[in-house]
Scaffold this motif. Structure first.
Motif, PDB file in Angstrom:
ATOM      1  N   PHE A  23       0.687  35.653  31.825  1.00 31.00           N
ATOM      2  CA  PHE A  23      -0.108  35.432  33.037  1.00 31.00           C
ATOM      3  C   PHE A  23      -1.160  36.524  33.252  1.00 31.00           C
ATOM      4  O   PHE A  23      -2.348  36.237  33.427  1.00 31.00           O
ATOM      5  N   VAL A  24      -0.718  37.762  33.238  1.00 32.75           N
ATOM      6  CA  VAL A  24      -1.660  38.864  33.464  1.00 32.75           C
ATOM      7  C   VAL A  24      -2.632  38.970  32.296  1.00 32.75           C
ATOM      8  O   VAL A  24      -3.835  39.222  32.480  1.00 32.75           O
ATOM      9  N   LEU A  25      -2.140  38.743  31.086  1.00 30.17           N
ATOM     10  CA  LEU A  25      -2.985  38.822  29.898  1.00 30.17           C
ATOM     11  C   LEU A  25      -4.111  37.794  29.952  1.00 30.17           C
ATOM     12  O   LEU A  25      -5.277  38.106  29.663  1.00 30.17           O
ATOM     13  N   ILE A  26      -3.775  36.573  30.339  1.00 35.44           N
ATOM     14  CA  ILE A  26      -4.792  35.523  30.443  1.00 35.44           C
ATOM     15  C   ILE A  26      -5.836  35.892  31.489  1.00 35.44           C
ATOM     16  O   ILE A  26      -7.042  35.741  31.266  1.00 35.44           O
ATOM     17  N   LYS A  27      -5.381  36.388  32.633  1.00 33.82           N
ATOM     18  CA  LYS A  27      -6.329  36.741  33.698  1.00 33.82           C
ATOM     19  C   LYS A  27      -7.285  37.828  33.227  1.00 33.82           C
ATOM     20  O   LYS A  27      -8.478  37.798  33.546  1.00 33.82           O
ATOM     21  N   ASP A  28      -6.784  38.774  32.439  1.00 34.16           N
ATOM     22  CA  ASP A  28      -7.654  39.829  31.908  1.00 34.16           C
ATOM     23  C   ASP A  28      -8.686  39.263  30.933  1.00 34.16           C
ATOM     24  O   ASP A  28      -9.859  39.648  30.964  1.00 34.16           O
ATOM     25  N   LEU A  89      -9.169  31.987  40.397  1.00 32.05           N
ATOM     26  CA  LEU A  89      -9.435  32.019  41.830  1.00 32.05           C
ATOM     27  C   LEU A  89      -8.267  32.530  42.662  1.00 32.05           C
ATOM     28  O   LEU A  89      -8.439  32.816  43.854  1.00 32.05           O
ATOM     29  N   ILE A  90      -7.072  32.619  42.065  1.00 33.51           N
ATOM     30  CA  ILE A  90      -5.887  33.018  42.828  1.00 33.51           C
ATOM     31  C   ILE A  90      -5.099  34.067  42.051  1.00 33.51           C
ATOM     32  O   ILE A  90      -5.340  34.294  40.861  1.00 33.51           O
ATOM     33  N   ALA A  91      -4.155  34.692  42.734  1.00 29.21           N
ATOM     34  CA  ALA A  91      -3.324  35.716  42.104  1.00 29.21           C
ATOM     35  C   ALA A  91      -2.389  35.088  41.073  1.00 29.21           C
ATOM     36  O   ALA A  91      -1.971  33.935  41.227  1.00 29.21           O
ATOM     37  N   PRO A  92      -2.049  35.831  40.024  1.00 31.98           N
ATOM     38  CA  PRO A  92      -1.117  35.297  39.024  1.00 31.98           C
ATOM     39  C   PRO A  92       0.213  34.839  39.623  1.00 31.98           C
ATOM     40  O   PRO A  92       0.794  33.854  39.165  1.00 31.98           O
ATOM     41  N   GLY A  96       1.733  31.190  39.341  1.00 25.46           N
ATOM     42  CA  GLY A  96       3.058  30.928  38.788  1.00 25.46           C
ATOM     43  C   GLY A  96       3.850  29.956  39.642  1.00 25.46           C
ATOM     44  O   GLY A  96       4.531  29.066  39.121  1.00 25.46           O
ATOM     45  N   PHE A  97       3.744  30.103  40.968  1.00 32.73           N
ATOM     46  CA  PHE A  97       4.459  29.179  41.849  1.00 32.73           C
ATOM     47  C   PHE A  97       3.871  27.775  41.771  1.00 32.73           C
ATOM     48  O   PHE A  97       4.599  26.792  41.611  1.00 32.73           O
ATOM     49  N   ALA A  98       2.542  27.681  41.899  1.00 34.14           N
ATOM     50  CA  ALA A  98       1.913  26.360  41.904  1.00 34.14           C
ATOM     51  C   ALA A  98       2.140  25.634  40.576  1.00 34.14           C
ATOM     52  O   ALA A  98       2.402  24.429  40.548  1.00 34.14           O
ATOM     53  N   SER A 142      -3.017  31.051  51.303  1.00 33.32           N
ATOM     54  CA  SER A 142      -3.851  29.974  51.820  1.00 33.32           C
ATOM     55  C   SER A 142      -4.069  28.967  50.699  1.00 33.32           C
ATOM     56  O   SER A 142      -4.210  29.338  49.541  1.00 33.32           O
ATOM     57  N   VAL A 143      -4.066  27.702  51.060  1.00 31.95           N
ATOM     58  CA  VAL A 143      -4.208  26.649  50.055  1.00 31.95           C
ATOM     59  C   VAL A 143      -5.697  26.399  49.832  1.00 31.95           C
ATOM     60  O   VAL A 143      -6.326  25.619  50.530  1.00 31.95           O
ATOM     61  N   ASP A 144      -6.260  27.111  48.847  1.00 32.02           N
ATOM     62  CA  ASP A 144      -7.677  26.966  48.555  1.00 32.02           C
ATOM     63  C   ASP A 144      -7.857  26.193  47.254  1.00 32.02           C
ATOM     64  O   ASP A 144      -6.910  25.634  46.701  1.00 32.02           O
ATOM     65  N   MET A 145      -9.086  26.163  46.751  1.00 29.92           N
ATOM     66  CA  MET A 145      -9.384  25.365  45.566  1.00 29.92           C
ATOM     67  C   MET A 145      -8.557  25.796  44.362  1.00 29.92           C
ATOM     68  O   MET A 145      -8.122  24.963  43.557  1.00 29.92           O
ATOM     69  N   GLY A 146      -8.318  27.095  44.220  1.00 24.83           N
ATOM     70  CA  GLY A 146      -7.521  27.562  43.091  1.00 24.83           C
ATOM     71  C   GLY A 146      -6.113  26.996  43.109  1.00 24.83           C
ATOM     72  O   GLY A 146      -5.557  26.631  42.066  1.00 24.83           O
ATOM     73  N   VAL A 147      -5.530  26.911  44.304  1.00 22.95           N
ATOM     74  CA  VAL A 147      -4.183  26.345  44.428  1.00 22.95           C
ATOM     75  C   VAL A 147      -4.201  24.853  44.106  1.00 22.95           C
ATOM     76  O   VAL A 147      -3.325  24.344  43.394  1.00 22.95           O
ATOM     77  N   TRP A 148      -5.215  24.143  44.619  1.00 23.34           N
ATOM     78  CA  TRP A 148      -5.284  22.703  44.349  1.00 23.34           C
ATOM     79  C   TRP A 148      -5.464  22.427  42.858  1.00 23.34           C
ATOM     80  O   TRP A 148      -4.846  21.502  42.306  1.00 23.34           O
TER      81      TRP A 148
END
Length: 297
Positions: A23-28, A89-92, A96-98, A142-148
């Motif tokens: 997860f963190v590796l991909i975000k980097d 757009l969102i935290a790792p 992970g939850f979504a 908050s349920v934003d575009m990244g969560v959707w």
């Protein structure tokens, strides 16, 4: 060939441990190159490796097996694009939850598409896993575009799990995995066309990350999932796979990216409890589900 009942579960656990490390590796990596380019290169490398290693297994699939593998790969590829776009757009942890919500979508899709009747213990396990994922990952969101986008990816992953459980047969795991990798690579390659095709990773560190995610978390993990799902029902597989954020949290703590908290411990315990519940599910309860999941269509 028969295997110990726990072996497919152990295989999925190994796979989710690898996924949890990414997860963190991909975000980097995607902070330094476009999402579609990263995925196109990643899965092109994975597809090439699988085709070099397993050409005979691919050839033996036949027309039906090739079509199924391609369809599975397209579904998974779309899920990968949606998840990785959302991760930008969102935290790792939220991602992970979504993403882990496929544990809810899988039995729903299995019921709607295949008419499978889930035992009550399965729904209890789904509830435990979902609660555990929330504790592990969420601390106000908050349920934003990244969560959707990520929730949409979870639906595609759930569909992939259901169909893979339906189509994965004994002895076809490597061939089916290779075809899926090719299809995923093509989907991601198409997504790069609007900006002129894929660009390579920008530096050595990015290349190392891409290679790890292509060969270990890509080709290797897909082969393991395909093999394991030939030996277990789709919903049970989905519940086992919710250990991914548990491993992600463990890696984050181990490498100093996060601090161990009661939420991690409680969430991890709930997820592991859900997995333990489905592992101990009586065979008489699981048998109809397993039979339906592996019925040929």
């Amino acid at each position: 060939m028969s295997y110990p009942r726990t072996l497919p579960t152990l295989g999925l656990l190994a796979m989710t441990a690898v996924w949890g490390s990414t997860f963190v590796l991909i975000k980097d990596v995607v902070a330094r190159m476009p999402v579609a380019d990263f995925l196109a290169v990643r899965f092109a490398v994975a597809a090439l490796a699988m085709l070099v290693l397993f050409p005979r297994q691919v050839w033996r699939l036949g027309r039906t097996g090739l079509a199924r593998g391609f369809a599975l790969g397209v579904i998974y590829g779309i899920g990968q694009l949606l998840q990785t776009w959302g991760l930008q757009l969102i935290a790792p942890s939220v991602s992970g939850f979504a993403t882990g919500m496929y544990v809810v979508f899988t039995p729903i899709l299995a019921t709607l598409l295949l008419g499978q009747r889930m035992a009550g213990v399965v729904w209890v396990a789904v509830g435990l896993a979902t609660a555990g994922l929330a504790l592990l990952s969420l601390n106000g969101v908050s349920v934003d575009m990244g969560v959707w986008l990520t929730l949409a990816s979870a639906i595609f992953y759930a569909l992939h799990i259901v169909l893979l459980g339906q189509w994965s047969l004994h002895g076809e795991a490597f061939g089916l995995s290779a075809v899926q990798m090719v299809a995923i690579a093509l989907v991601c390659l198409v997504a790069t066309l609007p900006h002129g095709g894929p660009m390579p990773p920008p530096d050595r560190a990015a290349w190392l990350g891409v290679l790890y995610m292509a060969l270990i978390a890509g080709a290797g993990a897909m082969a393991m999932q395909t093999w394991a799902q030939a030996h277990m029902p789709a919903t049970r597989a989905a519940i086992v796979m919710t250990t991914e954020p548990v491993f992600a949290a463990a890696f984050a703590v181990a490498f100093g990216r996060d601090v161990l908290s009661w939420r991690m411990l409680a969430g991890g315990a709930l997820v592991l409890g859900a997995m333990y519940l489905v592992e101990l599910m009586p065979r008489r309860t699981e048998a109809p589900i397993a039979e339906a999941a592996h019925h040929e269509v």
